[in-house]
Scaffold this motif. Structure first.
Motif, PDB file in Angstrom:
ATOM      1  N   SER A 281     -25.388 -17.759   9.482  1.00 18.85           N
ATOM      2  CA  SER A 281     -24.100 -17.351   8.919  1.00 18.85           C
ATOM      3  C   SER A 281     -23.592 -16.041   9.536  1.00 18.85           C
ATOM      4  N   ALA A 282     -24.487 -15.149   9.907  1.00 15.41           N
ATOM      5  CA  ALA A 282     -24.071 -13.901  10.556  1.00 15.41           C
ATOM      6  C   ALA A 282     -23.485 -14.191  11.929  1.00 15.41           C
ATOM      7  N   TYR A 283     -24.132 -15.064  12.673  1.00 17.46           N
ATOM      8  CA  TYR A 283     -23.615 -15.430  13.998  1.00 17.46           C
ATOM      9  C   TYR A 283     -22.297 -16.189  13.869  1.00 17.46           C
ATOM     10  N   GLN A 284     -22.184 -17.008  12.829  1.00 18.03           N
ATOM     11  CA  GLN A 284     -20.943 -17.744  12.580  1.00 18.03           C
ATOM     12  C   GLN A 284     -19.777 -16.767  12.412  1.00 18.03           C
ATOM     13  N   MET A 285     -19.958 -15.777  11.549  1.00 13.15           N
ATOM     14  CA  MET A 285     -18.882 -14.814  11.292  1.00 13.15           C
ATOM     15  C   MET A 285     -18.574 -13.977  12.528  1.00 13.15           C
ATOM     16  N   ALA A 286     -19.605 -13.610  13.270  1.00 16.60           N
ATOM     17  CA  ALA A 286     -19.394 -12.830  14.496  1.00 16.60           C
ATOM     18  C   ALA A 286     -18.658 -13.666  15.549  1.00 16.60           C
ATOM     19  N   MET A 287     -19.012 -14.938  15.669  1.00 12.17           N
ATOM     20  CA  MET A 287     -18.308 -15.815  16.621  1.00 12.17           C
ATOM     21  C   MET A 287     -16.850 -15.973  16.226  1.00 12.17           C
ATOM     22  N   GLU A 288     -16.590 -16.124  14.946  1.00 14.00           N
ATOM     23  CA  GLU A 288     -15.208 -16.236  14.482  1.00 14.00           C
ATOM     24  C   GLU A 288     -14.421 -14.988  14.867  1.00 14.00           C
ATOM     25  N   ALA A 289     -15.006 -13.826  14.663  1.00 15.14           N
ATOM     26  CA  ALA A 289     -14.330 -12.575  15.015  1.00 15.14           C
ATOM     27  C   ALA A 289     -14.090 -12.490  16.519  1.00 15.14           C
ATOM     28  N   GLU A 290     -15.072 -12.857  17.298  1.00 17.16           N
ATOM     29  CA  GLU A 290     -14.959 -12.781  18.761  1.00 17.16           C
ATOM     30  C   GLU A 290     -13.892 -13.754  19.276  1.00 17.16           C
ATOM     31  N   LEU A 291     -13.913 -14.990  18.771  1.00 25.86           N
ATOM     32  CA  LEU A 291     -12.918 -15.981  19.189  1.00 25.86           C
ATOM     33  C   LEU A 291     -11.507 -15.513  18.820  1.00 25.86           C
ATOM     34  N   PHE A 292     -11.360 -14.970  17.630  1.00 23.46           N
ATOM     35  CA  PHE A 292     -10.069 -14.451  17.187  1.00 23.46           C
ATOM     36  C   PHE A 292      -9.605 -13.324  18.112  1.00 23.46           C
ATOM     37  N   ASP A 293     -10.509 -12.408  18.414  1.00 24.60           N
ATOM     38  CA  ASP A 293     -10.160 -11.247  19.244  1.00 24.60           C
ATOM     39  C   ASP A 293      -9.701 -11.628  20.645  1.00 24.60           C
ATOM     40  N   VAL A 294     -10.255 -12.710  21.195  1.00 27.86           N
ATOM     41  CA  VAL A 294      -9.864 -13.116  22.556  1.00 27.86           C
ATOM     42  C   VAL A 294      -8.768 -14.179  22.545  1.00 27.86           C
ATOM     43  N   GLY A 295      -8.332 -14.580  21.346  1.00 21.35           N
ATOM     44  CA  GLY A 295      -7.193 -15.488  21.246  1.00 21.35           C
ATOM     45  C   GLY A 295      -7.501 -16.961  21.450  1.00 21.35           C
ATOM     46  N   ILE A 296      -8.723 -17.369  21.166  1.00 23.81           N
ATOM     47  CA  ILE A 296      -9.071 -18.790  21.281  1.00 23.81           C
ATOM     48  C   ILE A 296      -8.861 -19.443  19.912  1.00 23.81           C
ATOM     49  N   PRO A 297      -8.004 -20.461  19.837  1.00 21.78           N
ATOM     50  CA  PRO A 297      -7.750 -21.106  18.543  1.00 21.78           C
ATOM     51  C   PRO A 297      -8.972 -21.907  18.077  1.00 21.78           C
ATOM     52  N   PHE A 298      -9.288 -21.802  16.788  1.00 20.05           N
ATOM     53  CA  PHE A 298     -10.448 -22.509  16.245  1.00 20.05           C
ATOM     54  C   PHE A 298     -10.253 -22.732  14.754  1.00 20.05           C
ATOM     55  N   VAL A 299     -11.048 -23.656  14.240  1.00 18.98           N
ATOM     56  CA  VAL A 299     -11.180 -23.861  12.803  1.00 18.98           C
ATOM     57  C   VAL A 299     -12.662 -23.753  12.499  1.00 18.98           C
ATOM     58  N   ALA A 300     -12.999 -22.944  11.508  1.00 12.12           N
ATOM     59  CA  ALA A 300     -14.387 -22.800  11.085  1.00 12.12           C
ATOM     60  C   ALA A 300     -14.684 -23.783   9.960  1.00 12.12           C
ATOM     61  N   GLN A 301     -15.875 -24.349   9.994  1.00 13.06           N
ATOM     62  CA  GLN A 301     -16.345 -25.267   8.945  1.00 13.06           C
ATOM     63  C   GLN A 301     -15.396 -26.448   8.733  1.00 13.06           C
ATOM     64  N   GLN A 302     -14.965 -27.031   9.844  1.00  8.44           N
ATOM     65  CA  GLN A 302     -14.062 -28.193   9.815  1.00  8.44           C
ATOM     66  C   GLN A 302     -14.810 -29.418   9.290  1.00  8.44           C
ATOM     67  N   GLU A 303     -14.276 -30.061   8.253  1.00  3.02           N
ATOM     68  CA  GLU A 303     -14.896 -31.273   7.726  1.00  3.02           C
ATOM     69  C   GLU A 303     -14.867 -32.381   8.766  1.00  3.02           C
ATOM     70  N   VAL A 304     -15.944 -33.156   8.804  1.00  8.96           N
ATOM     71  CA  VAL A 304     -16.038 -34.297   9.710  1.00  8.96           C
ATOM     72  C   VAL A 304     -15.758 -35.557   8.904  1.00  8.96           C
ATOM     73  N   PRO A 305     -14.695 -36.282   9.243  1.00  8.49           N
ATOM     74  CA  PRO A 305     -14.404 -37.510   8.499  1.00  8.49           C
ATOM     75  C   PRO A 305     -15.476 -38.567   8.771  1.00  8.49           C
ATOM     76  N   LEU A 306     -15.806 -39.309   7.740  1.00  6.93           N
ATOM     77  CA  LEU A 306     -16.825 -40.340   7.873  1.00  6.93           C
ATOM     78  C   LEU A 306     -16.350 -41.588   7.152  1.00  6.93           C
ATOM     79  N   GLU A 307     -16.346 -42.688   7.881  1.00  3.78           N
ATOM     80  CA  GLU A 307     -16.006 -43.970   7.270  1.00  3.78           C
ATOM     81  C   GLU A 307     -17.161 -44.916   7.467  1.00  3.78           C
TER      82      GLU A 307
END
Length: 119
Positions: A29-55
């Motif tokens: 979880s610490a690396y997750q939050m740090a990656m989110e901050a880093e991606l945001f800072d460099v302007g890479i669009p992302f979604v964290a904890q995106q649900e995976v659809p399953l049928e």
């Protein structure tokens, strides 16, 4: 595919920065939050904890499956902080690729002395 590889390289640069700054031994979880901050800072669009659809057999199944990071709607990033990556971790990423119809996923383990490609 060239554009996707360039995106993956930028994400890996962020991962290396996070690992260099924080080092191994923290919770995922610490690396997750740090990656989110880093991606945001460099302007890479992302979604964290995106649900995976399953049928299954035409039914939508409520799921607890979530992508750690879904980068620009085309790249899956699965984060780990484990002593050793096992085949099941790779299988997880491959399943996510299949379920999302994405072409590329990164499996990143932060609980190592040096992040690099395994031989």
């Amino acid at each position: 595919m060239k554009e996707l590889n360039i995106l993956a390289t930028k994400v890996l640069d962020c991962a290396f920065t996070v690992h260099r700054d924080l080092g191994p031994g923290l919770l995922e979880s610490a690396y997750q939050m740090a990656m989110e901050a880093e991606l945001f800072d460099v302007g890479i669009p992302f979604v964290a904890q995106q649900e995976v659809p399953l049928e299954y057999k035409g039914r939508s199944i409520a799921t607890a499956y979530r992508l750690d990071l879904f980068i620009d709607n085309k790249l899956i990033v699965e984060l780990k902080s484990v002593e050793v990556l096992h085949d099941i971790h790779l299988a997880q990423v491959l399943t996510y690729l299949k379920l999302t119809n994405c072409r590329l996923g990164l499996l990143l383990n932060y609980n190592v002395k040096l992040m690099k490609t395994e031989d």
